[in-house]
Scaffold this active site. Structure first.
Site, PDB file in Angstrom:
ATOM      1  N   ASP A 155      13.395 -28.636 -25.234  1.00 55.33           N
ATOM      2  CA  ASP A 155      14.154 -28.025 -24.337  1.00 55.33           C
ATOM      3  C   ASP A 155      15.192 -27.112 -24.854  1.00 55.33           C
ATOM      4  OD1 ASP A 155      12.690 -29.884 -23.295  1.00 55.33           O
ATOM      5  OD2 ASP A 155      14.275 -30.950 -22.189  1.00 55.33           O
ATOM      6  N   GLU A 391      14.327 -42.284 -28.628  1.00 57.56           N
ATOM      7  CA  GLU A 391      13.716 -40.991 -28.408  1.00 57.56           C
ATOM      8  C   GLU A 391      13.782 -39.934 -29.697  1.00 57.56           C
ATOM      9  OE1 GLU A 391      16.253 -39.117 -25.188  1.00 57.56           O
ATOM     10  OE2 GLU A 391      14.660 -37.700 -24.576  1.00 57.56           O
TER      11      GLU A 391
HETATM   12  C1  2M8 Z   1      12.717 -33.920 -22.207  1.00 53.46           C
HETATM   13  O1  2M8 Z   1      12.693 -32.993 -21.298  1.00 53.46           O
HETATM   14  C2  2M8 Z   1      13.334 -33.409 -19.958  1.00 53.46           C
HETATM   15  C3  2M8 Z   1      12.843 -32.123 -19.128  1.00 53.46           C
HETATM   16  O2  2M8 Z   1      11.637 -31.923 -19.085  1.00 53.46           O
HETATM   17  C4  2M8 Z   1      14.732 -33.695 -19.967  1.00 53.46           C
HETATM   18  O3  2M8 Z   1      15.568 -33.525 -21.019  1.00 53.46           O
HETATM   19  O4  2M8 Z   1      15.174 -34.081 -18.787  1.00 53.46           O
HETATM   20  C5  2M8 Z   1      12.136 -33.398 -23.605  1.00 53.46           C
HETATM   21  O5  2M8 Z   1      12.333 -34.134 -24.874  1.00 53.46           O
HETATM   22  C6  2M8 Z   1      10.644 -33.397 -23.298  1.00 53.46           C
HETATM   23  O6  2M8 Z   1       9.756 -32.762 -24.352  1.00 53.46           O
HETATM   24  C7  2M8 Z   1       9.934 -34.634 -22.862  1.00 53.46           C
HETATM   25  O7  2M8 Z   1       8.656 -34.563 -22.274  1.00 53.46           O
HETATM   26  C8  2M8 Z   1      10.720 -35.155 -21.748  1.00 53.46           C
HETATM   27  C9  2M8 Z   1      10.495 -36.629 -21.427  1.00 53.46           C
HETATM   28  O8  2M8 Z   1      10.270 -37.546 -22.740  1.00 53.46           O
HETATM   29  O9  2M8 Z   1      12.310 -35.270 -22.149  1.00 53.46           O
END
Ligand code: 2M8
Length: 424
Positions: A155, A391
């Site tokens: 992101d 994470e």
């Molecule tokens: C993160 O992205 C989401 C938006 O899509 C967020 O921050 O709300 C990123 O690390 C993305 O790569 C990942 O798929 C998602 C869910 O783990 O979180």
């Protein structure tokens, strides 16, 4: 579906789901298939697999289904389930191939269940790959275009800073309240409020274009190639071509062409001075020179000649990256420690992500770089040794950051363990 994380991400995310299936395949084959079926249930008529499939019972994530309002803007989006209107890197064919391999090896009920399931999974994947090959690369450049940093999955990576410089938030951005910072409240671990405004503003632009790819391509203020996603796509096309052969489907040639096109596109993006593959901002036509781990994309799909490949592996193992003396473990940080953009705790701007290790362990192994693969696998498992399944991790101290119990971290851990020990 499996939540991407218990509180921070209480829905299904696309590439997380592929990883979850890769991990689950070792412990419960039918659940691995069900995970992907849940994602497929949100597939758009265009073939796009959306980056989020929403669980209607969960209200704890923002932006939720109501903000995206996809089905109100286009008949291409399903009414049920609700989804987002973007996509993420196409890891899914790799997951399906893994499920098939494990089920075949085990035999019995698993093998029979997957034999029944595989043809329809293949059809979903074929539609998905055709969507990417046609709508995200209409000029056949061999590089996919993305419209939002969220599509890259990385992101707020500094890869995209110059692209975001061109995203000017309109004064009519509706008021909103973030939820992510109430779950992860530690300062600096999540994107900033300014970044969030831009994220949400792009969604307003997408809605304005009724989520139509051609209109988005002409109007979106964020438009860039994504070399890492393109490399994943090339590798996924190889996997899908093998599945086509296995099923006796006639699309093998087409998939092989996609694989070659994207492998070439990725290889051609390598900057000789930096030794890394670079993205190109499609609005300014400038290459984006920040040193992030996405620059190692050619290793994910192959396509470099033997000398270039060796050079890239040497760079990865050098003091600039894995052998950097400040690293807690020799695990890739998301941004090079040598870069002025490196921030050790800020999400995709420096921390190391176990799923990224997974990609490069797999890549190094498939390129015959088994020693390098084993070193990276071992270091990543050490990093995961505290059991928090974070994470992301501070690459300098090794502290777990962001959400704990992150599903794709657990999945990557399972798969890395099996490859190290031969079993769980
Ligand atoms: C993160 O992205 C989401 C938006 O899509 C967020 O921050 O709300 C990123 O690390 C993305 O790569 C990942 O798929 C998602 C869910 O783990 O979180």
């Amino acid at each position: 579906m499996t939540k991407a994380a218990p509180n921070l991400y209480p829905h299904q995310w696309s590439w997380d789901a592929a990883f979850v299936a890769i991990g689950l395949a070792h412990v419960d084959v039918p659940r691995a298939c069900a995970e992907l079926d849940a994602l497929f249930s949100g597939q758009w008529r265009t073939g796009m697999l959306p980056h989020i499939v929403f669980d209607p019972r969960e209200t704890g994530y923002f932006p939720g289904a109501a903000w995206w309002a996809c089905a109100e803007h286009t008949a291409d989006a399903p009414r049920v389930p609700s989804t987002s209107g973007l996509c993420q890197p196409p890891v899914h064919a790799l997951a399906v191939e893994q499920i098939d391999e494990i089920a075949t090896r085990r035999g019995g009920d698993d093998e029979r269940a997957v034999a029944r399931w595989l043809p329809q999974a293949y059809d979903h994947l074929l539609a998905w790959h055709r969507y990417l090959a046609h709508r995200r690369d209409p000029t056949k450049s061999g590089l996919l275009t993305i419209y939002h940093g969220w599509e890259s999955g990385m992101d707020n990576s500094p890869r995209w800073d110059a692209v975001y410089d061109r995203v000017h938030v309109g004064s009519d951005l509706p008021k909103y309240e973030r939820r992510d910072t109430t779950v992860v409240s530690a300062a600096g671990q999540r994107p900033t409020d300014g970044e969030y405004d831009q994220y949400l503003w792009i969604i307003e632009e997408l809605k304005h274009a009724d989520y139509d790819d051609a209109r988005i391509r002409a109007t979106a203020s964020f438009r860039t190639t994504d070399v890492f996603m393109s490399a994943v796509f090339a590798a996924a096309n190889d996997a899908l071509a093998r599945l086509a052969l296995r099923l006796g489907a006639s699309d093998g040639l087409e998939l092989g062409e996609y694989a070659d096109r994207f492998r070439r596109g990725v290889a051609a993006s390598v900057d000789p001075a930096l030794g890394l593959a670079l993205d190109t901002d499609l609005r300014s036509d400038q290459s984006l020179r920040t040193q992030t781990l996405a620059g190692f994309a050619p290793l994910v799909c192959g396509g470099l000649d033997a000398r270039e490949q060796r050079r890239m592996v040497e760079l990865m193992e050098s003091r600039e990256w894995l052998a950097h003396p400040r690293l807690r473990w020799p695990v890739l940080p998301s941004t090079s420690l040598e870069s002025t953009d490196f921030c050790p705790r800020a999400y995709w701007r420096g921390p190391s992500w176990p799923v990224m290790s997974w990609f490069f362990v797999r890549a190094l192994d498939s390129l015959g770089e088994h020693d390098a693969a084993a070193r990276l696998r071992g270091a990543t498992l050490e990093q995961l040794g505290d059991g928090s399944l974070a994470e992301y991790y501070d690459p300098l101290t090794g502290a777990g950051l962001g959400s704990a119990d992150q599903s794709w971290t657990a999945a990557a851990a399972l798969d890395l363990l099996v490859h190290r020990d031969g079993c769980l």
